[in-house]
Design a protein around this motif. Structure first.
Motif: not given
Ligand SMILES: Nc1ncnc2c1ncn2[C@@H]1O[C@H](COP(=O)(O)OP(=O)(O)OP(=O)(O)O)[C@@H](O)[C@H]1O
Length: 510
Positions: A148-156, A160-175
Motif C-alpha cells: 500500500e505504501c508502494v502504491l502511494l508512492m507510485l501514485l504520488s 505530483f510530477l509534471s512529466l508527460l503522460a508517456l513518461e509517467k506511464l513508462l515509470i509506472t510500468i517499470l515500477l
C-alpha cells in the motif's frame, strides 16, 4: 511550441519535490508504526530520505543562485533533476520491496507455512522444524502495508510530477513490473501468515481454542484456493493503479496543455494591450502637447471628462498662411478634382510638421491648421527660460520661409508664406471629451492672427513687444508703420529682416 510546453511549469519543481518527499516520509512512517520496519528497512529509507533531501537542497540552492544570476540558465535542466528524483524514488521502492524480504531471511521473524495439495507444512525460515510444531507460533504482520505504501508512492510520482503522460506511464510500468515480480517470485512467507491469520479471524472461538496450530493450518490449506490468494488481490490492485495512472496522466497532460495554450493566449493578449496602450499614448501625444497628454494618461478616469485649462503668461504665437494656394487650388479633371492640390498642401504642411521635430524647436507646439494657415505657439508647458521660446519661434518662422522656397524650387510653384508673430498671455485648454482638441485663446492669439492676415506675403510681421524681445536677441527689423488692424485700430508693426545666413542656418538644421 512543444519545447516551450516542456519548459512550462518548471518553476513549480520545488513544490512537486516537497509533495513527493512528504509522501515518502509518511509512507516510511506507516511502515514503522505498522511494525514492519527491520534494521535494513530503516537503513534503506534513511538512505533514500538523505538522497532526496540532498536533491531538494541542490535544487533550492540552484533556484537561489538562478534568482541572483541573469540570464536564467536553460529550463530543461529542471527536467533532468526531475528524472533524477524519479530514479531515486524508484531505487527507494526497490529498497523497500527487496530488502524487506531479504531481511526476513537474515532475521528470525518466526514461523511460516506452506500449503501443498491441501496439506500444511510448518517452516522456520523456509526450513521444516525438526521438533514438530513451531514454538513461536505464526507471526501476525500487516505485510500488505508495504504494497500500500508502494502504491502511494507510485501514485504520488504520477500525480505530483509534471512529466508527460508517456513518461509517467513508462515509470509506472517499470515500477509495477518490479513490484509484481517481487510479489510472485519471492517466497513471501509473511504474506502467507497474514492470509492464515485473516482466515482464522473469521472462525469461531471454539475452533481456535480447541484445535492445535497444525490442525488449524490443515483446515486452512484444505480450503485454500488461488481465488482468495492475497497475491492475486495485490496483482489486481497494481493493475488497477496502472490503469488509473494512465488515465489520470493523460487527463492531467491535456489540462496542462490547455492551461499552457490559455496562458500563451493571455500573454499575447497582454502584449497586444501593452502595444495598443503605447500606440494610444503616442497618438495622444500627437494630438495633445506632451505635458497635457501626460495629465490625461495619469488622471483618474472620472476626472478625465472635467475641463482642462491653464493660464500661460509668457507665450509666443505664430500664424503662417500659404497665400497663393487658393489660386492654385482648382477642381478640374486634370488634377483629379483638386486631389493633387490637396496632396501638395499635405506635403507642405507635413514638411512644416517635420521641422518641429528638430530639438531647437522642441518648445514649439503645433496647435492646428486652419485651411492653409499653420498655427503654432511656444511656452505652453510653463517652463520658459528667458526669451528662448520667442527666439525659437522666430527661427522657426525663418525655417518655414526657407522650407517653402525649397518646395517651390522642386515643385515649380510660387507659393508665398505670410507670417505673423505675437507674444503675451494666453489661456490654453482641451475642448471636447470624445475628440479632444487642444487650443489657445486670448488677445495675444487674436493679434498674432491679425499680424498674419494684415501681413505681407513672404514677410514676417510682428508686434512692438515681440520686436523688442527679438531685437535684444540679435534679430533685425524694419518698421512697417501704422497698420489698421481689425478690432484693434492702428498698430505699429515691424517686419523681420531674414538674416542673410539663413540658408546656412537651414543647412545646419537638416
Ligand atoms: N484659437 C484660435 N484658433 C484660430 N484662430 C483664432 C483663434 N483665436 C483667434 N483666432 C483668430 O484671430 C482672429 C482675430 O480674432 P478676434 O476675436 O479679434 O476677431 P473676430 O471678431 O473674431 O474677427 P473675424 O471676424 O475676422 O473672425 C480671428 O480671425 C480668429 O479666427
Amino acid at each position: 511550441m512543444e519545447q516551450k510546453f516542456l519548459q512550462y511549469k518548471s518553476d513549480v519543481l520545488l513544490v512537486e519535490i516537497a509533495c513527493l518527499l512528504s509522501i515518502f516520509v509518511l509512507s516510511s512512517y506507516i511502515l514503522v508504526i505498522g511494525n514492519l520496519a527491520s534494521e535494513v528497512v530503516y537503513i534503506a529509507s534513511g538512505v533514500a530520505i538523505v538522497v532526496i533531501f540532498l536533491i531538494v537542497f541542490l535544487l533550492a540552492l540552484k533556484a537561489f543562485l538562478d534568482k541572483r544570476r541573469k540570464p536564467r540558465p536553460p529550463q530543461h535542466l529542471n527536467r533532468f533533476y526531475k528524472f533524477m528524483l524519479v530514479l531515486s524514488l524508484f531505487f527507494a521502492f526497490i529498497y523497500f520491496i527487496f530488502l524487506r524480504f531479504l531481511s526476513f531471511r537474515d532475521n528470525q521473524v518466526g514461523c511460516t507455512f506452506q500449503c501443498n495439495n491441501g496439506n500444511a507444512s510448518i517452516l522456520i525460515n523456509n526450513v521444516a522444524p525438526t521438533n514438530g510444531e513451531c514454538a513461536k507460533g505464526l507471526q501476525y504482520v500487516h505485510i500488505e502495508l508495504i504494497f500500500e505504501c508502494v502504491l502511494l508512492m507510485l501514485l504520488s510520482v504520477c500525480v505530483f510530477l509534471s512529466l508527460l503522460a508517456l513518461e509517467k506511464l513508462l515509470i509506472t510500468i517499470l515500477l509495477c513490473a518490479v513490484g509484481l515480480s517481487a510479489l510472485w517470485l519471492l517466497p513471501f512467507p509473511d504474506l502467507a501468515n497474514r492470509q492464515f491469520n485473516l482466515w482464522l479471524d473469521q472462525q469461531d472461538l471454539d475452533f481456535r481454542i480447541n484445535r492445535s496450530l497444525i490442525v488449524q493450518l490443515q483446515e486452512y490449506c484444505s480450503q485454500y484456493s488461488s481465488a482468495n490468494d492475497l497475491r492475486i488481490f495485490f496483482t489486481f490492485l497494481v493493475f488497477f493503479a496502472l490503469v488509473l495512472i494512465a488515465v489520470e496522466s493523460r487527463r492531467s497532460e491535456m489540462i496542462a496543455r490547455y492551461d499552457f495554450i490559455w496562458k500563451l493566449h493571455a500573454l499575447r493578449e497582454i502584449a497586444d494591450i501593452r502595444r495598443m496602450h503605447d500606440q494610444n499614448r503616442k497618438m495622444l501625444e500627437n494630438i495633445l502637447p506632451a505635458h497635457v497628454a501626460a495629465h490625461f494618461l495619469t488622471a483618474e478616469p472620472k476626472t478625465r471628462s472635467e475641463l482642462y485649462c491653464e493660464d500661460r503668461n509668457n507665450t509666443c504665437v505664430i500664424f503662417a498662411t500659404l497665400t497663393e494656394f487658393n489660386k492654385f487650388y482648382l477642381e478640374m479633371d486634370a488634377n483629379n478634382d483638386g486631389m493633387e492640390c490637396l496632396r501638395l498642401l499635405n506635403e507642405i504642411i507635413g514638411d512644416f510638421d517635420t521641422l518641429l521635430n528638430h530639438p531647437e524647436f522642441g518648445c514649439i507646439e503645433k496647435i492646428k491648421t486652419i485651411s492653409t494657415t499653420f498655427m503654432a505657439a511656444s511656452g505652453l508647458n510653463g517652463e520658459v527660460v528667458g526669451n528662448s521660446h520667442v527666439v525659437a519661434v522666430a527661427k522657426f518662422a525663418i525655417a518655414l520661409l526657407n522650407k517653402l522656397e525649397h518646395i517651390n524650387e522642386h515643385s515649380f510653384n510660387h507659393f508665398k508664406l505670410r507670417i505673423g508673430i505675437n507674444v503675451g498671455p494666453v489661456v490654453a485648454g482641451v475642448i471636447g471629451t470624445e475628440k479632444p482638441h487642444y487650443d489657445i485663446w486670448g488677445n495675444t492669439v487674436n493679434v498674432a492672427s491679425r499680424m498674419d492676415s494684415s501681413g505681407i506675403p513672404g514677410r514676417i510681421q510682428v508686434t512692438e513687444e515681440t520686436k523688442q524681445i527679438l531685437e535684444q536677441e540679435g534679430f533685425e527689423f524694419e518698421c512697417r508703420g501704422e497698420v489698421n488692424v481689425k478690432g484693434k485700430g492702428l498698430m505699429t508693426t515691424y517686419l523681420m529682416k531674414v538674416p542673410s545666413g539663413s540658408q546656412e542656418f537651414m543647412d545646419d538644421l537638416f
